[in-house]
Design a protein around this motif. Sequence first.
Motif, PDB file in Angstrom:
ATOM      1  N   HIS A   8      -0.651  -6.466  -8.523  1.00  0.00           N
ATOM      2  CA  HIS A   8      -0.110  -6.768  -7.666  1.00  0.00           C
ATOM      3  C   HIS A   8       0.816  -7.451  -7.677  1.00  0.00           C
ATOM      4  N   ARG A  48       0.966 -11.060   2.781  1.00  0.00           N
ATOM      5  CA  ARG A  48       0.420 -10.775   1.697  1.00  0.00           C
ATOM      6  C   ARG A  48      -1.439  -9.605   2.130  1.00  0.00           C
ATOM      7  N   GLU A  54       2.018  -8.962  -2.234  1.00  0.00           N
ATOM      8  CA  GLU A  54       3.095  -9.751  -1.462  1.00  0.00           C
ATOM      9  C   GLU A  54       4.771  -8.957  -1.127  1.00  0.00           C
TER      10      GLU A  54
END
Length: 62
Positions: A8, A48, A54
């Motif tokens: 992520h 996001r 993000e």
Amino acid sequence: MLPARAGHALQTVFVSDFDVRLAAIAERGLTPAHSETYGNGVRKAIFRDPDGNEIGFGGAPL
């Protein structure tokens, strides 16, 4: 290390054309998941994706 965030991405980019940049993003149909203005006037908009990646854009006070 943040093993829970593996896969992520988290990026913040400070731009000199904050309002122009956000307007161009909005033209593509995207809106920030979160936006804020700090006590010193600096603004930040966070986008996001469904995978948890993000990207934030920051800009100087008006």
